[in-house]
Design a protein around this motif. Structure first.
Motif, mmCIF file in Angstrom:
data_model
loop_
_atom_site.group_PDB
_atom_site.id
_atom_site.type_symbol
_atom_site.label_atom_id
_atom_site.label_comp_id
_atom_site.label_asym_id
_atom_site.label_seq_id
_atom_site.Cartn_x
_atom_site.Cartn_y
_atom_site.Cartn_z
ATOM 1 N N THR A 64 0.857 -1.191 0.000
ATOM 2 C CA THR A 64 0.000 0.000 0.000
ATOM 3 C C THR A 64 0.891 1.238 0.000
ATOM 4 O OG1 THR A 64 -0.112 0.275 2.398
ATOM 5 C CG2 THR A 64 -1.709 -1.247 1.406
ATOM 6 N N PRO A 65 0.365 2.394 -0.470
ATOM 7 C CA PRO A 65 1.203 3.599 -0.526
ATOM 8 C C PRO A 65 1.598 4.099 0.867
ATOM 9 C CG PRO A 65 -1.054 4.082 -1.211
ATOM 10 C CD PRO A 65 -0.975 2.610 -1.029
ATOM 11 N N ALA A 66 2.806 4.643 0.980
ATOM 12 C CA ALA A 66 3.291 5.164 2.258
ATOM 13 C C ALA A 66 3.053 6.663 2.344
ATOM 14 C CB ALA A 66 4.767 4.855 2.417
ATOM 15 N N LEU A 67 2.925 7.171 3.556
ATOM 16 C CA LEU A 67 2.867 8.618 3.784
ATOM 17 C C LEU A 67 4.270 9.194 3.638
ATOM 18 C CD1 LEU A 67 0.914 10.907 4.909
ATOM 19 C CD2 LEU A 67 1.815 10.330 7.159
ATOM 20 N N ILE A 68 5.232 8.547 4.272
ATOM 21 C CA ILE A 68 6.635 8.964 4.232
ATOM 22 C C ILE A 68 7.492 7.706 4.168
ATOM 23 C CG2 ILE A 68 8.498 10.139 5.479
ATOM 24 C CD1 ILE A 68 6.219 11.584 7.045
ATOM 25 N N GLU A 69 8.501 7.722 3.279
ATOM 26 C CA GLU A 69 9.493 6.645 3.268
ATOM 27 C C GLU A 69 10.807 7.207 3.748
ATOM 28 O OE1 GLU A 69 8.731 4.939 -0.920
ATOM 29 O OE2 GLU A 69 9.580 3.329 0.273
ATOM 30 N N LEU A 70 11.303 6.685 4.867
ATOM 31 C CA LEU A 70 12.553 7.201 5.419
ATOM 32 C C LEU A 70 13.719 6.405 4.836
ATOM 33 C CD1 LEU A 70 11.194 7.354 9.029
ATOM 34 C CD2 LEU A 70 11.721 9.336 7.638
ATOM 35 N N PRO A 71 14.726 7.087 4.296
ATOM 36 C CA PRO A 71 15.832 6.371 3.649
ATOM 37 C C PRO A 71 16.821 5.795 4.665
ATOM 38 C CG PRO A 71 16.181 8.716 3.493
ATOM 39 C CD PRO A 71 14.887 8.537 4.223
ATOM 40 N N ILE A 72 16.308 4.928 5.555
ATOM 41 C CA ILE A 72 17.200 4.290 6.523
ATOM 42 C C ILE A 72 17.089 2.777 6.375
ATOM 43 C CG2 ILE A 72 17.262 6.147 8.226
ATOM 44 C CD1 ILE A 72 15.055 4.675 9.740
ATOM 45 N N SER A 73 18.185 2.096 6.542
ATOM 46 C CA SER A 73 18.348 0.648 6.402
ATOM 47 C C SER A 73 18.033 0.216 4.972
ATOM 48 C CB SER A 73 17.491 -0.131 7.404
ATOM 49 O OG SER A 73 16.271 -0.573 6.852
ATOM 50 N N ARG A 74 18.538 -0.957 4.609
ATOM 51 C CA ARG A 74 18.317 -1.418 3.232
ATOM 52 C C ARG A 74 16.857 -1.755 2.970
ATOM 53 N NH1 ARG A 74 18.699 -7.346 3.952
ATOM 54 N NH2 ARG A 74 19.966 -7.722 5.796
ATOM 55 N N ASN A 75 16.039 -1.837 4.015
ATOM 56 C CA ASN A 75 14.639 -2.217 3.832
ATOM 57 C C ASN A 75 13.805 -1.136 3.157
ATOM 58 O OD1 ASN A 75 15.591 -4.287 5.336
ATOM 59 N ND2 ASN A 75 14.260 -3.979 7.084
ATOM 60 N N HIS A 76 14.310 0.116 3.120
ATOM 61 C CA HIS A 76 13.425 1.184 2.644
ATOM 62 C C HIS A 76 13.088 1.044 1.170
ATOM 63 C CE1 HIS A 76 16.792 3.429 0.847
ATOM 64 N NE2 HIS A 76 15.862 4.132 0.243
ATOM 65 N N ARG A 77 13.889 0.259 0.451
ATOM 66 C CA ARG A 77 13.557 0.062 -0.976
ATOM 67 C C ARG A 77 12.421 -0.940 -1.141
ATOM 68 N NH1 ARG A 77 17.557 2.710 -3.458
ATOM 69 N NH2 ARG A 77 19.497 2.888 -2.292
ATOM 70 N N HIS A 78 12.166 -1.720 -0.097
ATOM 71 C CA HIS A 78 11.087 -2.708 -0.041
ATOM 72 C C HIS A 78 10.869 -3.422 -1.364
ATOM 73 C CE1 HIS A 78 7.711 -0.407 -1.932
ATOM 74 N NE2 HIS A 78 8.397 0.615 -1.535
ATOM 75 N N GLY A 79 11.943 -3.747 -2.052
ATOM 76 C CA GLY A 79 11.834 -4.510 -3.295
ATOM 77 C C GLY A 79 11.740 -5.992 -2.984
ATOM 78 N N ILE A 138 14.989 -9.338 4.964
ATOM 79 C CA ILE A 138 15.104 -7.934 5.346
ATOM 80 C C ILE A 138 16.019 -7.797 6.557
ATOM 81 C CG2 ILE A 138 12.814 -7.387 4.470
ATOM 82 C CD1 ILE A 138 11.995 -7.165 7.510
ATOM 83 N N PHE A 139 16.485 -6.551 6.788
ATOM 84 C CA PHE A 139 17.203 -6.255 8.035
ATOM 85 C C PHE A 139 16.170 -6.248 9.152
ATOM 86 C CE2 PHE A 139 18.176 -3.284 11.388
ATOM 87 C CZ PHE A 139 19.470 -3.621 11.748
ATOM 88 N N ASN A 140 16.395 -7.037 10.207
ATOM 89 C CA ASN A 140 15.428 -7.085 11.303
ATOM 90 C C ASN A 140 16.120 -7.490 12.593
ATOM 91 O OD1 ASN A 140 13.333 -7.542 13.074
ATOM 92 N ND2 ASN A 140 12.006 -8.523 11.557
ATOM 93 N N LYS A 141 16.297 -6.511 13.488
ATOM 94 C CA LYS A 141 16.887 -6.783 14.806
ATOM 95 C C LYS A 141 15.838 -6.544 15.904
ATOM 96 C CE LYS A 141 20.931 -7.736 13.190
ATOM 97 N NZ LYS A 141 21.095 -9.168 12.905
ATOM 98 N N ASN A 142 14.570 -6.726 15.543
ATOM 99 C CA ASN A 142 13.499 -6.424 16.497
ATOM 100 C C ASN A 142 13.398 -7.430 17.637
ATOM 101 O OD1 ASN A 142 12.896 -4.276 14.955
ATOM 102 N ND2 ASN A 142 10.915 -4.988 14.227
ATOM 103 N N SER A 143 14.107 -8.568 17.521
ATOM 104 C CA SER A 143 14.025 -9.574 18.586
ATOM 105 C C SER A 143 14.473 -8.951 19.902
ATOM 106 C CB SER A 143 14.876 -10.777 18.223
ATOM 107 O OG SER A 143 16.174 -10.358 17.828
ATOM 108 N N TRP A 144 15.739 -8.528 19.974
ATOM 109 C CA TRP A 144 16.197 -7.858 21.196
ATOM 110 C C TRP A 144 15.767 -6.395 21.187
ATOM 111 C CZ3 TRP A 144 19.241 -3.673 20.252
ATOM 112 C CH2 TRP A 144 19.990 -3.656 19.055
ATOM 113 N N GLY A 145 15.611 -5.827 19.983
ATOM 114 C CA GLY A 145 15.251 -4.408 19.887
ATOM 115 C C GLY A 145 13.947 -4.101 20.577
ATOM 116 N N ARG A 146 12.913 -4.921 20.296
ATOM 117 C CA ARG A 146 11.612 -4.641 20.878
ATOM 118 C C ARG A 146 11.588 -4.997 22.364
ATOM 119 N NH1 ARG A 146 8.750 -6.321 17.361
ATOM 120 N NH2 ARG A 146 7.750 -4.476 16.558
#
Lengths: 252, 265
Positions: B67-82, B106-114
């Protein structure tokens, strides 16, 4: 006479301390997931205990209308029948080629009548359809309509024993996870076989996936193979979320 | 505007209440300040780690890579969401919701991050609530933080703002009384920004919003709450930079000593 009062300060103190320690002891029972002496797991368990103590037990997650349904990414395992992809399963590939007619859900553990349920068996139970929001831990969300049998119906049919505390799930793509009885018996917790009016597709967990609407996306396990009812917490070992570094409770 | 006389800084000081004499920070202010400070820095860092997994912001209940984003922040390689397979429609009618399979890691460190984010959140919310209660009960807010009617005068704000922009910072007092902009900033952080960060955080919880649906409703949905949560964090980080800069300009050692050990001589 002061001593003849029904409740004096000393009594109040003793009663108060006794009841508080009673609460603490029950808090230390095996209903809580282990923390492994890990400070992050302690934080997770504090959040879990706080939610269970403070939130309404059977409150329903918001349900949307059919027109709110949105596009829905399929991530993680998207086809366990494809040997070229990680986490594939030869058994799943065979079931998939037979349109899941041979698929059976094993229900075992602390139940009076352990057994196997075919897709047709599950569809014979009264069904529930709900349009809910899937909230992925990554940060995205999506709305879909889910149809399935409430897990509580299946547990009832299997004759779940009173000592049961947790329900464990095992999937064809090799994951293991469990939920507590509060979530297991929640009216919106489904073994879902339909999505958006169709049979559940392979990328979204065919033939049956779990819906746990008050937790994050990864608790909604896809490709379910087996259910085990337990009286103790089981972290699923190296196939479970905890030993992979992920929080077990994701109602957050 | 014309009815306000032009005041010199010394006259401004005379108008503001109790500018003379300083009192050190009380013990509970010092303790809660450092607990909240360290928990906020942990929250900001882990919040950024969590954002890196999906650096797209949306409005409403729903938003994802399809779905379309309001804002895409150019951080981490995930922002290209290809890296998506061909999408399949759910329904027959033309503009249908679709499904698509992700094909890349994708880059995902949410395990310890969250988990760390929520652990730190406990240290923000519980001591924060104690601080707010103590602030009201002891009269700390009324005496030192709360803005008085006269302090909304544009002339006074303007004078203080000009002073700050010229970096004419008063030397360290090691506690109240506070300057005008200082009060505005502290009130904004204590009564608006930090509570908003906490409430928008709660509004993203699937379990809490099931019990209290108004939480996400008041922000217009889960993704709106997430977007507001992000911008609130940005404001708080900007506050942190300015706050530390003011501490440096007004005497870093004296200020740190005052907030850690007690009143300065």
């Amino acid at each position: 006479m002061k001593t003849s009062r029904l409740i004096n300060r000393r009594h109040a103190l003793i009663t108060g301390l006794t009841s508080v320690s009673g609460l603490l002891i029950s808090g230390c029972s095996r209903k809580l997931p282990p923390t492994y002496g890990n400070i992050l797991r302690m934080g997770d368990t504090l959040t879990y205990a706080a939610h269970r103590a403070l939130l309404a037990e059977q409150s329903l997650a918001r349900e949307y209308s059919h027109k709110d349904i949105t596009s829905f990414p399929a991530i993680g395992t998207t086809d366990p029948g494809d040997p070229s992809k990680p986490r594939s399963s030869e058994t799943y590939r065979r079931l998939q080629s037979g349109a899941f007619a041979e698929w059976r859900l094993a229900v075992e553990g602390l139940v009076a009548r352990p057994g196997f349920y075919s897709l047709a068996d599950l569809k014979r139970f009264p069904s529930r359809t709900q349009v809910t929001r899937h909230t992925c831990e990554e940060g995205w969300s999506a709305i879909a309509e889910w149809t399935g049998v409430p897990l509580s119906r299946v547990l009832d049919a299997a004759g779940m024993l009173r000592v049961a505390r947790f329900v464990s799930f095992y999937s064809y793509d090799g994951w293991a996870d469990c939920i507590d009885m509060l979530d297991a018996l929640h009216p919106q917790t489904l073994l879902a076989y339909g999505m958006n009016g169709q049979d559940l597709s392979v990328p979204h967990g065919a033939p049956v996936r779990l819906r746990v609407e008050r937790q994050l996306g990864y608790k909604n396990m896809k490709y379910i193979e087996r259910i085990v009812v337990r009286d103790e917490f089981d972290d699923g070992g190296k196939n479970g979320s905890i030993q992979n570094g992920w929080s077990w409770y994701t109602g957050i | 505007m014309g009815k306000y006389p032009v005041l010199k800084p010394r006259e401004v000081a005379a108008v503001l209440p109790v500018q003379t004499g300083t009192i050190g920070h009380t013990r509970w202010v010092k303790i809660s300040h450092w607990i909240v400070a360290f928990s906020f820095m942990t929250l900001a860092f882990t919040g950024f780690v969590i954002l890196m997994a999906h650096p797209r912001l949306y409005w409403g209940e729903v938003g994802n890579d399809l779905t379309p984003a309001l804002i895409e922040l150019p951080i981490s390689r995930n922002h290209r969401h290809g890296g998506w397979e061909k999408s399949a429609p759910f329904f027959q009618d033309a503009p249908s919701a679709v499904s698509a399979n992700r094909t890349y890691d994708i880059f995902n460190k949410n395990s310890w991050g969250r988990s760390l984010h929520f652990l730190a959140a406990w240290f923000l919310t519980v001591p924060g609530a104690v601080y707010l209660l103590a602030g009201i009960v002891t009269g700390h807010f009324r005496r030192h933080l709360w803005l008085r009617v006269g302090e909304f005068a544009p002339r006074l704000v303007w004078q203080d703002l000009i002073g700050h922009l010229r970096l004419q910072i008063q030397p360290a007092t090691g506690g109240p009384q506070y300057g005008l902009l200082q009060k505005y900033a502290y009130c904004g952080v204590v009564f608006l920004a930090l509570p908003l960060a906490v409430v928008t955080g709660l509004a993203m919880s699937p379990a809490i919003t099931a019990s209290y649906p108004f939480l996400s409703g008041m922000f217009g949905g889960f993704q709106s709450a997430r977007t507001i949560h992000f911008f609130t964090a940005v404001v708080l980080v900007l506050f942190l930079f300015v706050h530390v800069m003011m501490i440096v300009k007004s005497g870093f050692k004296r200020q740190m000593r005052a907030m850690t050990f007690g009143r300065i001589r």
